[in-house]
Design a protein around this motif. Structure first.
Motif, short mmCIF file in Angstrom:
data_model
loop_
_atom_site.label_atom_id
_atom_site.label_comp_id
_atom_site.label_asym_id
_atom_site.label_seq_id
_atom_site.Cartn_x
_atom_site.Cartn_y
_atom_site.Cartn_z
N GLY A 60 -15.25 0.50 9.50
CA GLY A 60 -15.97 2.28 9.67
C GLY A 60 -16.98 3.36 9.14
N ALA A 61 -16.95 2.58 7.59
CA ALA A 61 -18.50 2.70 6.77
C ALA A 61 -19.37 2.14 7.67
CB ALA A 61 -17.97 2.65 5.41
N LEU A 62 -19.47 1.30 7.48
CA LEU A 62 -20.39 0.32 8.40
C LEU A 62 -21.01 0.48 9.62
CD1 LEU A 62 -21.40 -3.63 8.47
CD2 LEU A 62 -21.26 -2.44 10.37
N TYR A 63 -20.43 1.05 10.66
CA TYR A 63 -20.19 1.68 11.89
C TYR A 63 -21.59 3.14 11.08
CZ TYR A 63 -18.97 -2.58 14.42
OH TYR A 63 -18.92 -3.42 14.70
N HIS A 64 -20.16 3.94 10.45
CA HIS A 64 -20.90 4.96 10.30
C HIS A 64 -22.22 5.13 9.77
CE1 HIS A 64 -20.76 9.29 8.55
NE2 HIS A 64 -21.56 8.77 7.39
N HIS A 65 -22.48 4.40 8.35
CA HIS A 65 -24.32 4.74 8.02
C HIS A 65 -25.65 3.24 9.35
CE1 HIS A 65 -22.64 6.03 4.41
NE2 HIS A 65 -21.27 5.28 4.14
N PHE A 66 -25.09 2.70 9.42
CA PHE A 66 -25.61 1.27 10.46
C PHE A 66 -25.63 1.03 11.71
CE2 PHE A 66 -24.92 0.11 5.65
CZ PHE A 66 -26.13 0.64 4.88
N GLY A 67 -24.28 1.53 12.26
CA GLY A 67 -23.66 1.82 13.51
C GLY A 67 -23.58 0.33 14.30
N GLY A 68 -23.26 -0.38 13.12
CA GLY A 68 -22.95 -2.04 13.79
C GLY A 68 -23.83 -2.86 12.48
N LYS A 69 -23.91 -4.32 13.24
CA LYS A 69 -24.45 -5.05 12.38
C LYS A 69 -26.19 -5.02 12.53
CE LYS A 69 -24.14 -10.55 12.38
NZ LYS A 69 -22.82 -11.58 12.92
N GLU A 70 -26.34 -5.70 14.15
CA GLU A 70 -27.61 -5.21 14.19
C GLU A 70 -28.29 -4.55 13.83
OE1 GLU A 70 -30.33 -4.12 17.69
OE2 GLU A 70 -29.21 -5.57 18.70
N GLY A 71 -27.97 -2.87 13.00
CA GLY A 71 -27.82 -1.86 12.22
C GLY A 71 -28.34 -2.79 11.39
N LEU A 72 -26.97 -3.40 10.03
CA LEU A 72 -27.29 -3.29 9.10
C LEU A 72 -28.98 -4.39 9.07
CD1 LEU A 72 -26.29 -3.07 6.61
CD2 LEU A 72 -24.73 -4.40 7.73
N LEU A 73 -29.10 -5.08 9.86
CA LEU A 73 -30.47 -6.14 10.30
C LEU A 73 -31.89 -5.38 9.84
CD1 LEU A 73 -31.87 -9.35 10.13
CD2 LEU A 73 -31.22 -9.42 12.81
N GLU A 74 -31.34 -4.43 10.80
CA GLU A 74 -32.47 -3.33 10.54
C GLU A 74 -33.38 -2.69 9.74
OE1 GLU A 74 -34.43 -0.16 12.52
OE2 GLU A 74 -32.70 -0.87 14.03
N ALA A 75 -31.93 -2.33 8.76
CA ALA A 75 -31.87 -1.50 7.26
C ALA A 75 -32.71 -2.93 6.44
CB ALA A 75 -30.90 -0.73 6.87
N VAL A 76 -32.08 -3.99 6.37
CA VAL A 76 -32.38 -5.53 5.46
C VAL A 76 -33.63 -5.39 5.77
CG1 VAL A 76 -32.10 -7.76 4.38
CG2 VAL A 76 -30.21 -5.87 5.30
N VAL A 77 -34.55 -5.45 6.86
CA VAL A 77 -35.39 -6.24 7.89
C VAL A 77 -36.95 -4.84 6.65
CG1 VAL A 77 -37.23 -6.59 9.28
CG2 VAL A 77 -35.29 -7.15 9.10
N ILE A 78 -36.27 -3.54 7.01
CA ILE A 78 -37.09 -2.76 6.46
C ILE A 78 -37.50 -2.54 4.97
CG2 ILE A 78 -37.06 -0.06 5.93
CD1 ILE A 78 -35.82 0.17 8.85
N GLN A 79 -36.16 -2.87 4.30
CA GLN A 79 -36.51 -3.21 2.82
C GLN A 79 -37.34 -4.43 2.16
OE1 GLN A 79 -32.76 -4.93 0.54
NE2 GLN A 79 -32.12 -2.75 -0.08
N MET A 80 -36.96 -5.58 3.01
CA MET A 80 -37.74 -6.81 2.65
C MET A 80 -39.09 -6.45 3.24
SD MET A 80 -35.48 -9.81 4.06
CE MET A 80 -36.36 -10.87 3.34
#
Length: 209
Positions: A60-80
């Motif tokens: 739930g915390a993951l989906y709340h902050h990133f919307g799912g696995k794809e959103g988490l990858l997007e955040a990692v890509v932006i950071q990199m």
């Protein structure tokens, strides 16, 4: 003689973190774990259940902050991408000559395509998963700095006059495609040498004689 005892000072209770600080800590933990997993196992091999268990958070915390696995990858890509830009800014600031600095930045970008984490996350998984989103991220984080650098070089009459945005898009596209080629190659170092030589020849054609 009576000596008056001094009371030991009370230890201050640890300050409770604010909600914003808690959110920041949560997202940071998820990003660190996701980035490590994406680099080691790839996007497809990364399990969200294992990831959440590793950092002690719920899905739930993951989906709340990133919307799912794809959103988490997007955040990692932006950071990199932001980290890559910071490294390129260092290359831009080293040589005194602006043209040499620009060439050094392009060469540094292609060199980064040899790094395992960047290869796997940015140049293998991200294009397949994010599609158009990746292009939008690249425009925000990479295209604008190149555009500004080209405008500066044109104002100094170091390179031939051309529409700066068109030129930035063409050069940035060539760099990205070369990096993708390097990352997917069975012989990345050899491919890097070939791509670098060709790109240097391309840059030579921009010089104003």
């Amino acid at each position: 003689m009576h000596v008056k005892s001094e009371r030991a000072p009370r230890e201050k209770a640890p300050r409770r973190r604010t909600r914003d600080e808690q959110v920041e800590a949560t997202t940071r933990k998820l990003l660190e774990a996701a980035r490590r997993s994406f680099a080691e196992k790839g996007y497809a091999g990364t399990s969200m259940d294992e990831l959440c268990s590793e950092v002690g958070l719920t899905r739930g915390a993951l989906y709340h902050h990133f919307g799912g696995k794809e959103g988490l990858l997007e955040a990692v890509v932006i950071q990199m991408n932001l980290e890559l830009n910071a490294r390129l800014e260092l290359a831009w600031g080293r040589p005194r000559d602006r043209w040499e600095a620009f060439c050094a930045c392009c060469e540094a970008y292609l060199q980064m395509a040899l790094e395992p984490e960047i290869q796997r996350v940015l140049f293998r998984d991200a294009p397949a998963v994010l599609g158009q989103k990746l292009r939008e991220i690249d425009e925000r984080t990479s295209l604008r700095p190149m555009l500004h650098a080209l405008q500066e070089l044109m104002s100094e009459q170091r390179i031939r006059p051309a529409d700066p945005e068109a030129l930035a898009r063409l050069l940035n596209g060539a760099l990205v495609d070369a990096a993708l080629w390097i990352a997917s190659s069975e012989a990345p170092k050899r491919t890097h040498r070939e791509a670098l030589g060709a790109f240097q020849a391309l840059l030579e054609g921009l010089i104003r004689r």
